[in-house]
Design a protein around this motif. Sequence first.
Motif, PDB file in Angstrom:
ATOM      1  N   ARG B  64      -6.636 -12.174   7.763  1.00  0.00           N
ATOM      2  CA  ARG B  64      -6.119 -10.884   7.318  1.00  0.00           C
ATOM      3  C   ARG B  64      -5.322 -10.204   8.424  1.00  0.00           C
ATOM      4  O   ARG B  64      -4.221  -9.695   8.200  1.00  0.00           O
ATOM      5  CB  ARG B  64      -7.287  -9.985   6.895  1.00  0.00           C
ATOM      6  CG  ARG B  64      -6.864  -8.611   6.411  1.00  0.00           C
ATOM      7  CD  ARG B  64      -8.083  -7.723   6.163  1.00  0.00           C
ATOM      8  NE  ARG B  64      -7.715  -6.465   5.539  1.00  0.00           N
ATOM      9  CZ  ARG B  64      -7.239  -5.415   6.206  1.00  0.00           C
ATOM     10  NH1 ARG B  64      -7.057  -5.470   7.500  1.00  0.00           N
ATOM     11  NH2 ARG B  64      -6.926  -4.305   5.546  1.00  0.00           N
ATOM     12  N   GLU B  65      -5.882 -10.182   9.635  1.00  0.00           N
ATOM     13  CA  GLU B  65      -5.220  -9.481  10.739  1.00  0.00           C
ATOM     14  C   GLU B  65      -4.007 -10.258  11.243  1.00  0.00           C
ATOM     15  O   GLU B  65      -3.017  -9.675  11.672  1.00  0.00           O
ATOM     16  CB  GLU B  65      -6.220  -9.235  11.874  1.00  0.00           C
ATOM     17  CG  GLU B  65      -7.446  -8.433  11.455  1.00  0.00           C
ATOM     18  CD  GLU B  65      -7.080  -7.122  10.783  1.00  0.00           C
ATOM     19  OE1 GLU B  65      -6.078  -6.508  11.184  1.00  0.00           O
ATOM     20  OE2 GLU B  65      -7.797  -6.729   9.840  1.00  0.00           O
ATOM     21  N   PHE B  66      -4.087 -11.575  11.176  1.00  0.00           N
ATOM     22  CA  PHE B  66      -2.958 -12.409  11.588  1.00  0.00           C
ATOM     23  C   PHE B  66      -1.757 -12.133  10.676  1.00  0.00           C
ATOM     24  O   PHE B  66      -0.627 -12.009  11.142  1.00  0.00           O
ATOM     25  CB  PHE B  66      -3.377 -13.881  11.517  1.00  0.00           C
ATOM     26  CG  PHE B  66      -2.536 -14.796  12.342  1.00  0.00           C
ATOM     27  CD1 PHE B  66      -2.456 -14.631  13.714  1.00  0.00           C
ATOM     28  CD2 PHE B  66      -1.829 -15.824  11.757  1.00  0.00           C
ATOM     29  CE1 PHE B  66      -1.677 -15.483  14.488  1.00  0.00           C
ATOM     30  CE2 PHE B  66      -1.049 -16.680  12.518  1.00  0.00           C
ATOM     31  CZ  PHE B  66      -0.974 -16.509  13.884  1.00  0.00           C
ATOM     32  N   MET B  68      -1.263  -9.367   8.959  1.00  0.00           N
ATOM     33  CA  MET B  68      -0.806  -8.006   9.262  1.00  0.00           C
ATOM     34  C   MET B  68       0.128  -8.031  10.468  1.00  0.00           C
ATOM     35  O   MET B  68       1.176  -7.390  10.491  1.00  0.00           O
ATOM     36  CB  MET B  68      -2.026  -7.121   9.545  1.00  0.00           C
ATOM     37  CG  MET B  68      -1.708  -5.664   9.735  1.00  0.00           C
ATOM     38  SD  MET B  68      -1.162  -4.859   8.230  1.00  0.00           S
ATOM     39  CE  MET B  68      -2.723  -4.183   7.632  1.00  0.00           C
ATOM     40  N   THR B  71       3.675  -9.927   9.801  1.00  0.00           N
ATOM     41  CA  THR B  71       4.610  -9.224   8.920  1.00  0.00           C
ATOM     42  C   THR B  71       5.376  -8.121   9.641  1.00  0.00           C
ATOM     43  O   THR B  71       6.346  -7.594   9.095  1.00  0.00           O
ATOM     44  CB  THR B  71       3.882  -8.641   7.696  1.00  0.00           C
ATOM     45  OG1 THR B  71       2.770  -7.857   8.150  1.00  0.00           O
ATOM     46  CG2 THR B  71       3.381  -9.742   6.778  1.00  0.00           C
ATOM     47  N   SER B 143      -7.227  -7.786  -3.306  1.00  0.00           N
ATOM     48  CA  SER B 143      -7.708  -6.941  -2.213  1.00  0.00           C
ATOM     49  C   SER B 143      -6.701  -5.895  -1.776  1.00  0.00           C
ATOM     50  O   SER B 143      -7.024  -5.029  -0.979  1.00  0.00           O
ATOM     51  CB  SER B 143      -8.056  -7.812  -1.005  1.00  0.00           C
ATOM     52  OG  SER B 143      -6.870  -8.439  -0.518  1.00  0.00           O
ATOM     53  N   LYS B 144      -5.457  -5.984  -2.275  1.00  0.00           N
ATOM     54  CA  LYS B 144      -4.364  -5.114  -1.815  1.00  0.00           C
ATOM     55  C   LYS B 144      -4.047  -5.319  -0.336  1.00  0.00           C
ATOM     56  O   LYS B 144      -3.391  -4.488   0.286  1.00  0.00           O
ATOM     57  CB  LYS B 144      -4.658  -3.621  -2.065  1.00  0.00           C
ATOM     58  CG  LYS B 144      -5.101  -3.271  -3.473  1.00  0.00           C
ATOM     59  CD  LYS B 144      -4.048  -3.585  -4.510  1.00  0.00           C
ATOM     60  CE  LYS B 144      -4.570  -3.341  -5.920  1.00  0.00           C
ATOM     61  NZ  LYS B 144      -3.896  -4.205  -6.907  1.00  0.00           N
ATOM     62  N   ASP B 145      -4.544  -6.398   0.252  1.00  0.00           N
ATOM     63  CA  ASP B 145      -4.230  -6.678   1.644  1.00  0.00           C
ATOM     64  C   ASP B 145      -2.884  -7.394   1.743  1.00  0.00           C
ATOM     65  O   ASP B 145      -2.430  -8.032   0.796  1.00  0.00           O
ATOM     66  CB  ASP B 145      -5.321  -7.558   2.269  1.00  0.00           C
ATOM     67  CG  ASP B 145      -6.591  -6.779   2.556  1.00  0.00           C
ATOM     68  OD1 ASP B 145      -6.476  -5.560   2.800  1.00  0.00           O
ATOM     69  OD2 ASP B 145      -7.677  -7.375   2.534  1.00  0.00           O
ATOM     70  N   ILE B 146      -2.269  -7.280   2.935  1.00  0.00           N
ATOM     71  CA  ILE B 146      -0.989  -7.934   3.176  1.00  0.00           C
ATOM     72  C   ILE B 146      -1.230  -9.428   3.405  1.00  0.00           C
ATOM     73  O   ILE B 146      -2.137  -9.819   4.120  1.00  0.00           O
ATOM     74  CB  ILE B 146      -0.308  -7.312   4.420  1.00  0.00           C
ATOM     75  CG1 ILE B 146      -0.121  -5.799   4.230  1.00  0.00           C
ATOM     76  CG2 ILE B 146       1.019  -7.990   4.723  1.00  0.00           C
ATOM     77  CD1 ILE B 146       0.670  -5.410   3.020  1.00  0.00           C
TER      78      ILE B 146
END
Lengths: 425, 425
Positions: B64-66, B68, B71, B143-146
């Motif tokens: 997830r953080e990678f 983020m 991008t 999840s609406k995550d990037i």
Amino acid sequence: MGLVVQKYGGSSVADAEGIKRVAKRIVDAKKNGHQVVVVVSAMGDTTDELIDLAEQVSPMPAGREFDMLLTAGERISMALLAMAIKNLGHEAQSFTGSQAGVITDSVHNKARIIDVTPGRIRTALDEGNIAIVAGFQGVSADSKDITTLGRGGSDTTAVALAAALDAEVCEIYTDVDGVFTADPRVVKKAKKIDWINSEDMLELAASGSKVLLHRCVEYARRYNIPIHVRSSFSGLPGTWVSNENPQGDEPVEHAIISGVAHDVSEAKITVVGVPDKPGEAAAIFRAIADAEINIDMIVQNVSAASTGLTDISFTLPKAEGHKAIDALEKAKGTIGFESLRYDDQIGKISLVGAGMKTNPGVTASFFQALSDAGVNIELISTSEIRISVVTRQDDVNEAVRAVHTAFGLDSDSGDEAVVYGGTGR
Amino acid sequence: MGLVVQKYGGSSVADAEGIKRVAKRIVDAKKNGHQVVVVVSAMGDTTDELIDLAEQVSPMPAGREFDMLLTAGERISMALLAMAIKNLGHEAQSFTGSQAGVITDSVHNKARIIDVTPGRIRTALDEGNIAIVAGFQGVSADSKDITTLGRGGSDTTAVALAAALDAEVCEIYTDVDGVFTADPRVVKKAKKIDWINSEDMLELAASGSKVLLHRCVEYARRYNIPIHVRSSFSGLPGTWVSNENPQGDEPVEHAIISGVAHDVSEAKITVVGVPDKPGEAAAIFRAIADAEINIDMIVQNVSAASTGLTDISFTLPKAEGHKAIDALEKAKGTIGFESLRYDDQIGKISLVGAGMKTNPGVTASFFQALSDAGVNIELISTSEIRISVVTRQDDVNEAVRAVHTAFGLDSDSGDEAVVYGGTGR
């Protein structure tokens, strides 16, 4: 143990080592039983590098695209910080301003927060995560476009989230140990202030103290959020800024001087030969306001009875000087004045403290200290808890030291204040 | 004039000059009366620099953080490109993958597009804007995550937007003049292909041609979107990839060779001494599949009657070699085989073209060319429109040149193909 919002500036996360150091500090707060929300700025020089790129492709970058560009900076630092925390074995999730529910107006590059809806942050906290939030950015309520909050934006993000989440405290981590009685780079014997009330902090910020910006203190005061300004390097307790003294001290009648601030970023414009009749001052400052220029001190001299003309002086940020002169020259025909004088070699010294107005001795001692130091005063302005003077810029450092000593603010110990250098956004 | 989607890779927007050059090209398309949607990758080495930072703070960055973090790269390039276009006097707005409606599954680092809802892009176009969209990224439906789309993600973004917006064409700008009959770095006389049908392009991509990735061609084929691969440097017409020949040629019965591809990124694993009974091969490839490893060619030799044992060989990306060996060793007890052999010094040469299966002469000529060049064949695999062999890696370049010449693909002119170097993501 309640919820803590921590904010780290760009100098605290300037490189991978800084990010790992900050991650440890955050994990410590979590281990102490707190729910932790972290607001982070862009790494070190990232913002300047992005601005430089923008200038290479366009001399006048559009606001919407400029904001889109700049917000990449926090996206990088927040993701890296979340990774570093997870690497220490704790759960963390990063959120953009938009994901964190920072809703703003549509004024690109200097948007104002109009609402905070931190639903996703709450959920992340409830699931045991440390929440990392991009400072300095939000999303426009109207256009759904990405916005940035302008100067001091990350501090404001932190305080706004602290208010929305009903945090115990908003910790602002920076590269100095707290708020000092004067700028430690000028006054070696400046003392760290353990607690200062919000009003005094507002005046210090307005008078040139750069540790906290006016905007963030004002927000915290309104929502009654205690701020703890401290160093991300030393880990020492810093300065508490709050509406009430955490030590529970009773209010006292004698003046309590908080500190001496100075500012050399302003210039002075004098409008010479203004007809001394109603409406003239209004016309001058309407012209300035229409040009969207913020001014600071305003002084009008007594009219010379023989001519019926007076002079009006005001101070403003040097960067706005040209714009102000242009605006006044354009309005010269309708306003009616003889000439304009522009002076960017001025400095401002301000003494801030409660009970000042009711203690006339304070003003007298202030002027005496300046006089003893051979410093000439050009303009004077006062408020309930502040007295400011404008002097020659060359005299400012000497003036600050003289006033600091005269009011007994010098540190007793031989220790000098530590300055780590650099400032975040 | 209809709607055009253009995609520019990282090498086309590597610096401010590149961004300005691309901006001019985009504005030209707009001036020609098209509605223009642009998909852009991160600038030059930005992605590598971000990955390097991530590795400095965490040896195993979370997905997830990678995503983020990565991008941020397109966020920078798209904002700068929009600024550069506005500086040329045309309206432009940039959009993140999420804002552009690129909806994906939740598999971080290699998400798949599951829907495209380009409402904001339509609005921006209808208002006269050029729309700039971040490639390689989307937002998870759940999840609406990037998320990021993995390798070739920006090309896939472009084709997916072209399909959702019913574009006339998806132009993929890159640093080569188009698709060639072989890699011009290996075969100096390789010719640019003016048109190739989607199936042949799929086989070339699967066989090692790096100009377009399999995934993007497959998406375009399914939605019948013509792709035009061309150089952002030369401005020359490139290669059209489509389901139908734009020149309207009739299908012909004789074999039409599209090109020769090669690939040196694979390794070969041989499972030695497998009992020749039902279920053994299934057990082997179940173990590989459970480890989420994609394999390419599979060959089983004839069983030696005396032992009742056989060997099974397969090829796979070198990067997956260790994982595959581990998976097979773990399953050794239940599968039953004697030993494993691992060989990463192999290369693959593929000849791709329509009508190959019905023209036995093609296969014969292919093997003859390799034999004449003294190249030994280790594995063979065929499809309707492709024949591939595995050889020693050292022999690959010579083999490609020999086959290219044997099938009359060499350019008649003395001109050598131009290679600009570098590839985008």
